[in-house]
Design an enzyme around this catalytic site. Structure first.
Site, short mmCIF file in Angstrom:
data_model
loop_
_atom_site.label_atom_id
_atom_site.label_comp_id
_atom_site.label_asym_id
_atom_site.label_seq_id
_atom_site.Cartn_x
_atom_site.Cartn_y
_atom_site.Cartn_z
CE LYS A 80 -4.35 -1.63 0.51
NZ LYS A 80 -5.53 -1.23 -0.28
CG ASP A 112 -9.94 -3.08 6.18
OD1 ASP A 112 -10.81 -3.11 7.05
OD2 ASP A 112 -10.18 -3.28 4.97
#
Length: 377
Positions: A80, A112
């Site tokens: 990410k 998340d």
């Protein structure tokens, strides 16, 4: 071997031409090249390792098993890091060119854990503010990992999809820039940037396989939440090849929105009634852009149980690889093929070369230790 690793399976006939068209429309080569050239200039950039897991390949009676380990990525412990931070770079540049300033640019996102960490880090790098929305299932350790980069963390009493809605509503009210890898009608430009950032790791992977003198992957297993990462990998593969390996999409059985969409041949929202240990995959609705690519490119959609995840993480730990919960999903699918039914269904043979993506490291160390210790002998 764990029983019932694969809970549900949907097979589809991929269409190379449609997949290529959707990929080019979403992520043209120029977008991928720009992401690569920029990210390679960031301080601390280095390609993450690719491992050839020879012992596991022998165990599962296949030719090769490759594992791309994203745990070391920029010290953020997941792929990410490539997406959200890259989007901030691009959007802030546009904002400043239009006469704005850093003080009135705020990046916002739901997460998340891993995506929010990338946004917070990227905002700190760029010198702007970040607002990160987390749902009730996000651990305190993951929240702390976001907050350490100076972001404001806003907890929502709901699931991931609720945090997405809250982020969207509050961002609209406060003129914040939503930076997400999930997309919907009317919100596609920013997710394209995030996905373009992700493609850097696939470019590295293909080069590393060449350096190993390895055989090209015949099967690529891609874990998916909303599907943006998986679709970015497919788009990047298509830019480098005239053929597609067999694409297998792996989701948690508690949030298999892509599998359900494949079954219905349209985007389906799947209510999340129970949280999975694979926190990053707990997403109830596919990204629009991702679905357009995966619907054409994927041969198989599988929904897997939580039961094998701890032992898969431990297997990787035994190979000196620190793999988080989502990173173990692909290996769980390979383990399921010890059952001859799933081996035949997914088309694995002794000539198969399988590519897995270790999407995260131990982003919640307490949970990591708990999982690898389950059933430890």
């Amino acid at each position: 071997m764990h029983d019932n690793i694969i809970i549900r399976h949907i097979a589809r006939q991929p269409n190379f031409s449609d997949a290529q068209a959707a990929s080019i429309a979403t992520l043209p080569k120029t977008a991928m090249d720009d992401a690569y050239s920029r990210i390679c200039q960031w301080q601390g950039y280095t390609p993450t390792p690719l491992y050839s897991l020879a012992d596991s390949a022998q165990q599962y009676d296949i030719n090769a098993l490759y594992y791309k380990d994203e745990a070391p990525r920029f010290g953020l412990e997941s792929f990410k890091a490539l997406g959200g931070a890259y989007a901030i770079d691009c959007l802030l540049e546009q904002h400043l060119a239009a006469g704005g300033n850093k003080a009135d640019f705020t990046a916002a996102s739901a997460t998340d854990g891993n995506h929010g960490r990338s946004i917070a880090w990227g905002a700190q790098r760029a010198g702007c503010c970040a607002k990160i929305f987390v749902h009730r299932g996000v651990s305190e350790e993951r929240i702390a990992a976001i907050a350490q980069y100076g972001a404001d963390v806003i907890r929502i009493d709901g699931n991931y999809d609720d945090s997405v809605r809250a982020c969207s509503e509050q961002s609209a009210a406060n003129n914040w820039r939503v930076i997400s890898d999930t997309s919907w009608q009317g919100y596609t430009d920013t997710p394209r940037l995030v996905m373009a950032g992700y493609t850097v790791l696939l470019r590295e992977t293909l080069e590393q396989i060449k350096q190993l003198n390895g055989s090209a992957p015949t099967h690529v297993i891609l874990q998916a939440g909303v599907g943006a990462f998986a679709a970015a990998m497919v788009a990047a593969l298509l830019q480098h090849s005239d053929t597609l390996p067999r694409i297998i999409i792996a989701e948690t059985a508690y949030a298999d929105c892509l599998l359900q969409s494949a079954a219905a041949d349209r985007i389906v929202h799947t209510p999340i009634e129970q949280e999975t240990v694979m926190a990053g995959l707990s997403c109830g609705e596919p990204s629009l852009l991702a679905w357009q690519i995966l619907a054409a490119a994927a041969s198989d959609f599988v929904a897997i149980s939580d039961s094998p995840i701890g032992s898969m993480m431990r297997t990787l730990a035994d190979a000196k690889i620190i793999a988080g919960e989502c990173a173990a999903a692909g290996l769980a699918v390979v383990a399921a093929t010890q059952d001859s039914h799933w081996r035949e269904t997914l088309g694995l043979t002794e000539q198969s070369s399988v590519l897995l993506f270790g999407s995260e490291g131990a982003t919640d160390k307490e949970n990591y230790q708990r999982l690898i210790d389950i059933d430890k002998h």
